[in-house]
Design an enzyme around this catalytic site. Structure first.
Site, PDB file in Angstrom:
ATOM      1  N   HIS A 137     -22.771  -8.597 -75.716  1.00  0.00           N
ATOM      2  CA  HIS A 137     -22.104  -9.145 -76.894  1.00  0.00           C
ATOM      3  C   HIS A 137     -22.049 -10.663 -76.781  1.00  0.00           C
ATOM      4  CE1 HIS A 137     -19.043  -9.148 -73.780  1.00  0.00           C
ATOM      5  NE2 HIS A 137     -18.436 -10.115 -74.460  1.00  0.00           N
ATOM      6  N   ASP A 153     -19.173 -13.830 -77.640  1.00  0.00           N
ATOM      7  CA  ASP A 153     -17.742 -13.977 -77.938  1.00  0.00           C
ATOM      8  C   ASP A 153     -17.587 -14.713 -79.270  1.00  0.00           C
ATOM      9  OD1 ASP A 153     -17.404 -12.817 -75.493  1.00  0.00           O
ATOM     10  OD2 ASP A 153     -16.369 -14.508 -74.562  1.00  0.00           O
ATOM     11  N   HIS A 172     -23.857 -11.710 -73.240  1.00  0.00           N
ATOM     12  CA  HIS A 172     -23.504 -11.394 -71.867  1.00  0.00           C
ATOM     13  C   HIS A 172     -22.954  -9.975 -71.814  1.00  0.00           C
ATOM     14  CE1 HIS A 172     -20.083 -13.309 -73.875  1.00  0.00           C
ATOM     15  NE2 HIS A 172     -19.290 -12.601 -73.089  1.00  0.00           N
ATOM     16  N   ARG A 223     -13.498  -3.790 -60.351  1.00  0.00           N
ATOM     17  CA  ARG A 223     -13.586  -5.228 -60.603  1.00  0.00           C
ATOM     18  C   ARG A 223     -12.438  -5.633 -61.529  1.00  0.00           C
ATOM     19  NH1 ARG A 223     -15.943  -8.556 -64.749  1.00  0.00           N
ATOM     20  NH2 ARG A 223     -16.638 -10.549 -63.893  1.00  0.00           N
TER      21      ARG A 223
HETATM   22  O1  AKG Z   1     -14.822  -9.450 -67.620  1.00  0.00           O
HETATM   23  C1  AKG Z   1     -15.662 -10.320 -67.732  1.00  0.00           C
HETATM   24  O2  AKG Z   1     -16.150 -10.899 -66.758  1.00  0.00           O
HETATM   25  C2  AKG Z   1     -16.167 -10.740 -69.092  1.00  0.00           C
HETATM   26  C3  AKG Z   1     -15.541 -10.030 -70.248  1.00  0.00           C
HETATM   27  C4  AKG Z   1     -16.097 -10.471 -71.560  1.00  0.00           C
HETATM   28  O3  AKG Z   1     -17.204 -10.884 -71.679  1.00  0.00           O
HETATM   29  C5  AKG Z   1     -15.244 -10.403 -72.773  1.00  0.00           C
HETATM   30  O4  AKG Z   1     -14.136  -9.894 -72.721  1.00  0.00           O
HETATM   31  O5  AKG Z   1     -15.688 -10.874 -73.833  1.00  0.00           O
HETATM   32 FE   FE2 Z   2     -17.453 -11.784 -73.615  1.00  0.00          FE
END
Ligand code: AKG
Ligand code: FE2
Length: 350
Positions: free
Chosen positions: A216, A218, A273, A284
């Site tokens: 996606h 952001d 990403h 994680r």
């Molecule tokens: O948890 C992560 O490292 C990234 C999460 C992410 O890309 C998001 O929440 O938009």
């Molecule tokens: Fe993200």
């Protein structure tokens, strides 16, 4: 490893093998290009190198931030509180957030698709994201009435403190990037819109591969990720290759969002990403900050029709409901302008 009862049931069932034991995938990390990962620009917030910052925004969409001024003990305390919260039984976590309303803190799992108030939009998607999270809007320090757990109150206080640092950093970064594009990007950072999302990504069973979070971009102006020091998983797309962003202790990861791309006339890129958590014994945990323009703020851009952030959000939600995915900035692209007929005719004559 955490108590299986701490996971949302949908993950618990799928994590169990036929003999009922929890499966843990062992071994090294996967794919990616280590040389690209090593080359991700590093920006020193105290002395930002403008050349590197330009390169980071244009060619990577991601960079690492050092000398960010967030005290290390605060980062450590946040991570410990987050791990303690997620380690609780799933039912307790649900109960803690059961009385939340729109715009207040919420707990969700399986989907990152939220409306602007932090409520989940789509739980029916077949491809669930292998993640559970708490969504904490920074503008309301109130936790839902059911959040009476003392450790949650202190967690919220720490998040508030961390949120102030995030506001400072995102403004500094947006101002510096704005200067490079001769724009006032910092004006588009509306601190009251800031959200902290705390994620736990359980290991994904190898027999049912799934993404921790699907690919996606952001919607934010900028996003800032505090990664787990031990467990990698964040990957971004560069030249059609997924590049892993290995964790580096005491370093933050900055991600250019869609709004920054729009206001910079595509000078800076909001890149795709995802999170892949695999081949690891631990879950994680990441702590992400997102900041947006004010809802009514108009995005002016030579590449996109003017739109407000509210319109963008509504379109994203509509697309997710009807198409099942976010189309994003493409929806707002200015149509290519046909050359005026007279000009075309003239060029034909010549
Ligand atoms: O948890 C992560 O490292 C990234 C999460 C992410 O890309 C998001 O929440 O938009
Ligand atoms: Fe993200």
């Amino acid at each position: 490893m955490n108590d299986p009862q701490s996971y949302p049931p949908v993950f618990r069932r799928r994590r169990q093998t036929s003999n009922g034991t929890i499966h843990v995938d062992e071994g090294g990390g996967g794919g990616g290009k280590p040389e690209e990962a090593a080359a991700v620009p590093v920006i020193d917030l105290e002395r930002p190198d403008v050349g590197k910052l330009r390169e980071a925004g244009r060619d990577w969409g991601f960079f690492r931030l050092v000398n960010h001024g967030v005290p290390e003990p605060l980062l450590e305390q946040l991570k410990t509180h987050a791990a303690d919260f997620f380690a609780q039984p799933f039912d307790s976590k649900q109960a803690l957030f059961s009385s939340g309303g729109d715009g207040t803190a919420s707990y969700f799992w399986g989907t990152p698709i939220l409306n602007s108030s932090g409520r989940t939009l789509d739980k029916s998607a077949q491809e669930i994201n292998w993640v559970e999270a708490i969504n904490l809007p920074l503008s309301s320090s109130q936790l839902p009435a059911t959040c009476h757990h003392p450790s949650l109150q202190s967690f919220r206080t720490l998040v508030g403190e961390y949120g102030k640092h995030m506001g400072r950093i995102s403004r500094t970064v947006a101002d510096a990037m704005g200067k490079l594009a001769s724009l006032e990007c910092g004006d588009y950072v509306s601190e009251p819109t800031g959200i902290i999302r705390v994620y736990r990504y359980p290991q994904v069973p190898p027999q049912q591969p799934a993404d921790g979070m699907q690919a996606h971009t952001d919607s934010s102006v900028v996003s800032i990720v505090l990664q787990d020091d031990q467990v990698s998983g964040l990957e971004f797309l560069k030249n059609d290759v997924w590049v892993p962003l290995e964790p580096v202790p005491n370093t933050l990861v900055v991600n250019i969002g869609d709004m920054m791309q729009a206001i910079s006339d595509d000078e800076f890129r909001s890149v795709k990403h995802r999170v892949k958590v695999k081949k690891c014994k631990e879950d994680r945990i990441s702590i992400c900050y997102f900041v947006f323009p004010g809802e009514g703020q108009i995005m002016e851009s030579s590449k996109y029709k003017p739109f407000t952030y509210r319109e963008f959000q509504q379109q994203v939600q509509e697309d997710i409901k009807t198409l099942g995915f976010k189309v994003g900035l493409e929806r707002f692209k200015r149509l290519p302008v046909d050359p005026p007929a007279t000009k075309l005719a003239a060029s034909l004559i010549n």
